[in-house]
Design a protein around this motif. Structure first.
Motif, short mmCIF file in Angstrom:
data_model
loop_
_atom_site.label_atom_id
_atom_site.label_comp_id
_atom_site.label_asym_id
_atom_site.label_seq_id
_atom_site.Cartn_x
_atom_site.Cartn_y
_atom_site.Cartn_z
N ASP A 103 4.80 6.14 -8.57
CA ASP A 103 4.08 6.99 -7.63
C ASP A 103 4.21 6.62 -6.15
N PHE A 104 4.69 5.41 -5.85
CA PHE A 104 4.70 4.98 -4.45
C PHE A 104 5.56 5.87 -3.56
N SER A 105 6.74 6.27 -3.99
CA SER A 105 7.61 7.08 -3.13
C SER A 105 6.96 8.42 -2.81
N THR A 106 6.30 9.04 -3.77
CA THR A 106 5.59 10.29 -3.53
C THR A 106 4.45 10.05 -2.56
N TYR A 107 3.69 8.99 -2.79
CA TYR A 107 2.58 8.67 -1.89
C TYR A 107 3.09 8.43 -0.47
N ASN A 108 4.12 7.65 -0.34
CA ASN A 108 4.65 7.30 0.98
C ASN A 108 5.12 8.56 1.72
N ARG A 109 5.76 9.48 1.02
CA ARG A 109 6.23 10.74 1.63
C ARG A 109 5.06 11.58 2.11
N LEU A 110 4.05 11.76 1.26
CA LEU A 110 2.88 12.57 1.63
C LEU A 110 2.07 11.90 2.74
N TYR A 111 1.93 10.59 2.67
CA TYR A 111 1.22 9.84 3.70
C TYR A 111 1.89 10.09 5.07
N ALA A 112 3.20 10.05 5.10
CA ALA A 112 3.94 10.27 6.35
C ALA A 112 3.68 11.68 6.90
N GLU A 113 3.50 12.66 6.03
CA GLU A 113 3.19 14.02 6.48
C GLU A 113 1.77 14.10 7.03
N TYR A 114 0.82 13.54 6.32
CA TYR A 114 -0.59 13.62 6.73
C TYR A 114 -0.88 12.77 7.98
N PHE A 115 -0.16 11.67 8.12
CA PHE A 115 -0.44 10.76 9.22
C PHE A 115 0.66 10.74 10.27
N ALA A 116 1.39 11.83 10.41
CA ALA A 116 2.49 11.90 11.39
C ALA A 116 1.99 11.65 12.81
N GLY A 117 0.82 12.16 13.17
CA GLY A 117 0.29 12.02 14.52
C GLY A 117 -0.57 10.80 14.73
N ALA A 118 -1.13 10.27 13.68
CA ALA A 118 -2.00 9.09 13.78
C ALA A 118 -1.52 8.09 12.75
N GLN A 119 -1.39 6.86 13.15
CA GLN A 119 -0.88 5.86 12.23
C GLN A 119 -1.86 4.70 12.09
N PRO A 120 -2.83 4.86 11.17
CA PRO A 120 -3.76 3.74 10.94
C PRO A 120 -3.03 2.59 10.25
N CYS A 121 -3.64 1.43 10.29
CA CYS A 121 -3.13 0.32 9.50
C CYS A 121 -3.25 0.71 8.03
N ARG A 122 -2.36 0.18 7.20
CA ARG A 122 -2.38 0.56 5.80
C ARG A 122 -2.00 -0.61 4.91
N THR A 123 -2.71 -0.72 3.80
CA THR A 123 -2.40 -1.68 2.75
C THR A 123 -2.36 -0.90 1.45
N THR A 124 -1.31 -1.11 0.65
CA THR A 124 -1.19 -0.43 -0.63
C THR A 124 -1.09 -1.47 -1.73
N VAL A 125 -1.95 -1.35 -2.74
CA VAL A 125 -1.94 -2.29 -3.84
C VAL A 125 -1.93 -1.53 -5.17
N GLU A 126 -1.29 -2.15 -6.16
CA GLU A 126 -1.32 -1.58 -7.50
C GLU A 126 -2.43 -2.27 -8.28
N ILE A 127 -3.19 -1.45 -9.00
CA ILE A 127 -4.27 -1.98 -9.83
C ILE A 127 -4.08 -1.46 -11.25
N ASN A 128 -4.72 -2.11 -12.19
CA ASN A 128 -4.58 -1.75 -13.60
C ASN A 128 -5.17 -0.38 -13.91
N CYS A 129 -6.36 -0.11 -13.40
CA CYS A 129 -7.01 1.18 -13.64
C CYS A 129 -8.12 1.38 -12.62
N LEU A 130 -8.63 2.59 -12.58
CA LEU A 130 -9.77 2.95 -11.74
C LEU A 130 -10.89 3.41 -12.67
N PRO A 131 -12.14 3.51 -12.17
CA PRO A 131 -13.26 3.80 -13.07
C PRO A 131 -13.27 5.19 -13.69
#
Length: 147
Positions: A103-131
């Motif tokens: 999923d990272f490449s899809t996320y990275n592509r969409l993130y670049a579209e949504y944040f084209a004008g503003a670039q906050p700091c970002r950390t991406t981590v993989e986790i086993n599951c969410l609640p």
């Protein structure tokens, strides 16, 4: 947006973002900073996650990760805007993915579209599951103050 106050901070709950799945607010404002709780792709008033197909035991059979990304970005926008900030005021984004490899490449592509004008700091981590049966969650900090 409902607000409950204390002398130095305010808990905020959006009327448009999905209801929290636990005892926490959507966000808390402290001074000029807005700290968002983890935000997922669910829609307000629905238990079903956009793009997720579950078996009868609640296990994920398939999911549309791109659809979840669009939904989570919209939910973050709802919270930030109802708190008096703008999308461009996000200063830090922590991303939790359950499948970095696929999923990272899809996320990275969409993130670049949504944040084209503003670039906050970002950390991406993989986790086993969410609640809940989701593949992405965002934890964000935004600036709420004079522009």
């Amino acid at each position: 947006m409902s607000i409950s106050s204390s002398p130095d901070s305010s808990a905020l709950n959006s009327s448009r973002a999905p209801e929290p799945v636990g005892l926490y607010p959507h966000a808390r404002r402290v001074g000029n900073l807005l700290f968002l709780s983890g935000v997922g792709p669910r829609q307000r008033g629905e238990k079903h996650v956009p793009g997720v197909e579950l078996d009868e035991d609640g296990n994920i059979l398939r999911y549309d990760f791109e659809r979840q990304c669009h939904a989570v970005f919209q939910n973050v926008r709802y919270i930030v805007e109802e708190a008096g900030a703008r999308w461009e005021d996000l200063v830090d984004v922590t991303v939790f993915l359950t499948n970095m490899q696929d999923d990272f490449s899809t996320y990275n592509r969409l993130y670049a579209e949504y944040f084209a004008g503003a670039q906050p700091c970002r950390t991406t981590v993989e986790i086993n599951c969410l609640p809940t049966p989701i593949a992405i969650e965002l934890k964000c900090i935004a600036w709420v103050g004079e522009r």
